[in-house]
Each structure stands twice: as C-alpha cells, then as structure tokens.
Motif scaffolding. Structure first.
Motif, PDB file in Angstrom:
ATOM      1  N   LYS A 143      63.457  61.785  53.570  1.00 15.03           N
ATOM      2  CA  LYS A 143      63.022  62.008  52.185  1.00 15.03           C
ATOM      3  C   LYS A 143      63.106  60.711  51.388  1.00 15.03           C
ATOM      4  O   LYS A 143      62.234  60.418  50.565  1.00 15.03           O
ATOM      5  N   ALA A 144      64.158  59.941  51.623  1.00 22.19           N
ATOM      6  CA  ALA A 144      64.309  58.662  50.926  1.00 22.19           C
ATOM      7  C   ALA A 144      63.178  57.717  51.299  1.00 22.19           C
ATOM      8  O   ALA A 144      62.660  56.989  50.437  1.00 22.19           O
ATOM      9  N   LYS A 145      62.784  57.733  52.561  1.00 25.24           N
ATOM     10  CA  LYS A 145      61.686  56.866  52.997  1.00 25.24           C
ATOM     11  C   LYS A 145      60.388  57.243  52.285  1.00 25.24           C
ATOM     12  O   LYS A 145      59.645  56.372  51.817  1.00 25.24           O
ATOM     13  N   SER A 146      60.112  58.551  52.173  1.00 18.06           N
ATOM     14  CA  SER A 146      58.877  58.971  51.501  1.00 18.06           C
ATOM     15  C   SER A 146      58.937  58.659  50.007  1.00 18.06           C
ATOM     16  O   SER A 146      57.943  58.222  49.429  1.00 18.06           O
ATOM     17  N   HIS A 147      60.108  58.842  49.378  1.00 16.93           N
ATOM     18  CA  HIS A 147      60.224  58.504  47.955  1.00 16.93           C
ATOM     19  C   HIS A 147      60.099  57.003  47.738  1.00 16.93           C
ATOM     20  O   HIS A 147      59.532  56.571  46.729  1.00 16.93           O
ATOM     21  N   ASN A 148      60.613  56.217  48.676  1.00 16.91           N
ATOM     22  CA  ASN A 148      60.484  54.762  48.572  1.00 16.91           C
ATOM     23  C   ASN A 148      59.019  54.342  48.692  1.00 16.91           C
ATOM     24  O   ASN A 148      58.568  53.442  47.971  1.00 16.91           O
ATOM     25  N   THR A 149      58.272  54.993  49.577  1.00 17.28           N
ATOM     26  CA  THR A 149      56.848  54.694  49.728  1.00 17.28           C
ATOM     27  C   THR A 149      56.079  55.053  48.464  1.00 17.28           C
ATOM     28  O   THR A 149      55.252  54.267  47.981  1.00 17.28           O
ATOM     29  N   ILE A 150      56.353  56.227  47.910  1.00 13.16           N
ATOM     30  CA  ILE A 150      55.684  56.651  46.669  1.00 13.16           C
ATOM     31  C   ILE A 150      56.002  55.672  45.549  1.00 13.16           C
ATOM     32  O   ILE A 150      55.123  55.258  44.784  1.00 13.16           O
ATOM     33  N   SER A 151      57.260  55.291  45.447  1.00 12.60           N
ATOM     34  CA  SER A 151      57.681  54.348  44.400  1.00 12.60           C
ATOM     35  C   SER A 151      56.976  53.001  44.560  1.00 12.60           C
ATOM     36  O   SER A 151      56.523  52.415  43.571  1.00 12.60           O
ATOM     37  N   SER A 152      56.880  52.524  45.780  1.00 10.63           N
ATOM     38  CA  SER A 152      56.224  51.234  46.017  1.00 10.63           C
ATOM     39  C   SER A 152      54.741  51.284  45.651  1.00 10.63           C
ATOM     40  O   SER A 152      54.217  50.352  45.033  1.00 10.63           O
TER      41      SER A 152
ATOM     42  N   ILE B  61      44.089  49.019  27.178  1.00 18.79           N
ATOM     43  CA  ILE B  61      44.307  50.413  27.590  1.00 18.79           C
ATOM     44  C   ILE B  61      44.740  50.462  29.047  1.00 18.79           C
ATOM     45  O   ILE B  61      45.606  51.249  29.427  1.00 18.79           O
ATOM     46  N   LEU B  62      44.163  49.577  29.874  1.00 20.06           N
ATOM     47  CA  LEU B  62      44.588  49.498  31.279  1.00 20.06           C
ATOM     48  C   LEU B  62      46.063  49.115  31.395  1.00 20.06           C
ATOM     49  O   LEU B  62      46.786  49.641  32.248  1.00 20.06           O
ATOM     50  N   ALA B  63      46.505  48.195  30.543  1.00 19.77           N
ATOM     51  CA  ALA B  63      47.909  47.787  30.575  1.00 19.77           C
ATOM     52  C   ALA B  63      48.812  48.949  30.183  1.00 19.77           C
ATOM     53  O   ALA B  63      49.886  49.136  30.777  1.00 19.77           O
ATOM     54  N   TYR B  64      48.419  49.750  29.204  1.00 21.03           N
ATOM     55  CA  TYR B  64      49.213  50.904  28.798  1.00 21.03           C
ATOM     56  C   TYR B  64      49.285  51.933  29.925  1.00 21.03           C
ATOM     57  O   TYR B  64      50.344  52.495  30.203  1.00 21.03           O
ATOM     58  N   ILE B  65      48.160  52.170  30.557  1.00 22.69           N
ATOM     59  CA  ILE B  65      48.131  53.106  31.685  1.00 22.69           C
ATOM     60  C   ILE B  65      49.003  52.574  32.828  1.00 22.69           C
ATOM     61  O   ILE B  65      49.769  53.318  33.444  1.00 22.69           O
ATOM     62  N   GLY B  66      48.890  51.282  33.097  1.00 20.26           N
ATOM     63  CA  GLY B  66      49.708  50.669  34.145  1.00 20.26           C
ATOM     64  C   GLY B  66      51.195  50.755  33.841  1.00 20.26           C
ATOM     65  O   GLY B  66      52.010  50.992  34.737  1.00 20.26           O
TER      66      GLY B  66
ATOM     67  N   ALA C  86      53.909  52.641  36.126  1.00 16.82           N
ATOM     68  CA  ALA C  86      55.118  51.947  36.575  1.00 16.82           C
ATOM     69  C   ALA C  86      56.374  52.702  36.158  1.00 16.82           C
ATOM     70  O   ALA C  86      57.347  52.771  36.912  1.00 16.82           O
ATOM     71  N   VAL C  87      56.363  53.290  34.972  1.00 15.45           N
ATOM     72  CA  VAL C  87      57.523  54.067  34.516  1.00 15.45           C
ATOM     73  C   VAL C  87      57.692  55.326  35.364  1.00 15.45           C
ATOM     74  O   VAL C  87      58.817  55.743  35.649  1.00 15.45           O
ATOM     75  N   ILE C  88      56.583  55.917  35.794  1.00 14.92           N
ATOM     76  CA  ILE C  88      56.656  57.102  36.654  1.00 14.92           C
ATOM     77  C   ILE C  88      57.330  56.762  37.987  1.00 14.92           C
ATOM     78  O   ILE C  88      57.997  57.601  38.588  1.00 14.92           O
ATOM     79  N   SER C  89      57.211  55.515  38.451  1.00 10.59           N
ATOM     80  CA  SER C  89      57.803  55.136  39.736  1.00 10.59           C
ATOM     81  C   SER C  89      59.325  55.004  39.683  1.00 10.59           C
ATOM     82  O   SER C  89      59.987  55.066  40.722  1.00 10.59           O
ATOM     83  N   VAL C  90      59.888  54.867  38.491  1.00  5.50           N
ATOM     84  CA  VAL C  90      61.343  54.651  38.365  1.00  5.50           C
ATOM     85  C   VAL C  90      62.159  55.825  38.904  1.00  5.50           C
ATOM     86  O   VAL C  90      63.111  55.617  39.668  1.00  5.50           O
ATOM     87  N   PRO C  91      61.852  57.081  38.576  1.00  4.12           N
ATOM     88  CA  PRO C  91      62.644  58.180  39.144  1.00  4.12           C
ATOM     89  C   PRO C  91      62.566  58.247  40.670  1.00  4.12           C
ATOM     90  O   PRO C  91      63.543  58.596  41.334  1.00  4.12           O
ATOM     91  N   PHE C  92      61.405  57.905  41.231  1.00  2.55           N
ATOM     92  CA  PHE C  92      61.276  57.889  42.680  1.00  2.55           C
ATOM     93  C   PHE C  92      62.157  56.805  43.294  1.00  2.55           C
ATOM     94  O   PHE C  92      62.735  56.990  44.366  1.00  2.55           O
ATOM     95  N   THR C  93      62.269  55.677  42.601  1.00  2.42           N
ATOM     96  CA  THR C  93      63.126  54.591  43.090  1.00  2.42           C
ATOM     97  C   THR C  93      64.581  55.023  43.116  1.00  2.42           C
ATOM     98  O   THR C  93      65.282  54.813  44.113  1.00  2.42           O
ATOM     99  N   PHE C  94      65.045  55.624  42.022  1.00  6.31           N
ATOM    100  CA  PHE C  94      66.436  56.085  41.977  1.00  6.31           C
ATOM    101  C   PHE C  94      66.692  57.193  42.986  1.00  6.31           C
ATOM    102  O   PHE C  94      67.746  57.242  43.617  1.00  6.31           O
TER     103      PHE C  94
END
Length: 157
Positions: A61-70, A96-101, A105-113
C-alpha cells in the motif's frame, strides 16, 4: 581474559539473530531501504517481507501511495512551471495553470504522509516479527554470579 572473550562472543551471537532487520532512511530523493548493508528497492522490499503478510500488505500500500504521490507532484510541478517559463520568455503567463498545479501538488501531500507511515509501520512489524521468532528459539537467561573469585555474568541458553 578468557571470560571476557566468551562474554563478547555470546553477545555477538545474540546480536547476530537481528542481522536480517530492514533499515529505513529518508533522503532528498526518497526512501533508502537496506538489509545487511545491501540496498533494496520497493520491489525487493516487498519480496523480502513476504513471510509476514501484514507487513507485506502495508508495504505494498505504501508503494502505491508513493507512486500516486510522485505522479501528482510531477503533474503539479509541471503545471506550476509552465506559467513561470512563459513569464521568463516574455509571454503572457497563464496563472490559472499555476493555481491548478498548486492544488494538484497539495493533493499529493496526504499520499506522501500515508506512504511514509505505512512503510514505517510495515518495516517495524517485519522487524518485530524477526525479534519475536528469534526470542522463541533461543531464550537466554542472564544472572550475576558472585563468589570468592569475584563477580561474573552467567548466560544460560
């Protein structure tokens, strides 16, 4: 001197049963796993921990979350970088692209933790299972002996 040599040999023998433990170190580029001084990648880590089902599931599970985060981090960084590159080349940047990006990127933080917590728990469970099996095979008893020759330590297996 002979007693000291026997004591040191006994202690090394006890520590030898813990030599199969997996170590986790964090670096700037990600996780570094090692066992007996050899580096392991995610696939090898999953293979090594197959003997302990619960630890293996956590590591997968950690491997899949790490892949999603990356992946999310890469997409978010790319979307942030496009308007920055446009502003450097004197084009009209699409912020607008920078805001979306930034949002991606913020969505990836919970997956990283989550990946860090799961891999840490998985490795801890695997290492604890090694310790419990080594203790069940060999249960040494230590006692302090005092007689006319002096003090000593007795190890009974």
């Amino acid at each position: 001197m002979k007693k000291v040599l026997i004591l040191i040999t006994g202690i090394l023998f006890l520590n030898n049963s813990f030599g199969q433990e997996i170590e986790l170190k964090l670096s700037l580029l990600g996780y570094n796993f090692s066992q007996n001084g050899q580096r392991l990648n995610w696939k090898e880590l999953a293979t090594v921990t197959e003997s302990h089902v619960e630890a293996n599931m956590l590591i997968k599970k950690a491997k899949s979350h790490n892949t999603i985060s990356s992946v999310l981090s890469l997409i978010g960084g790319g979307l942030i970088g496009i308007p920055i590159g446009q502003s450097i080349t004197d084009q009209e940047p699409n912020w607008i692209l920078a805001y979306i990006g930034g949002g991606v990127a913020v969505i990836s933080v919970p997956f990283t933790f989550s990946a860090f917590n799961k891999v840490n728990k998985g490795i801890d469970k695997y290492n604890l299972s090694l310790r419990s099996t080594s203790k069940s095979v060999m249960k040494p008893e230590f006692s302090i002996i005092a007689d006319r020759n002096g003090l000593g330590i007795s190890i009974n297996f």
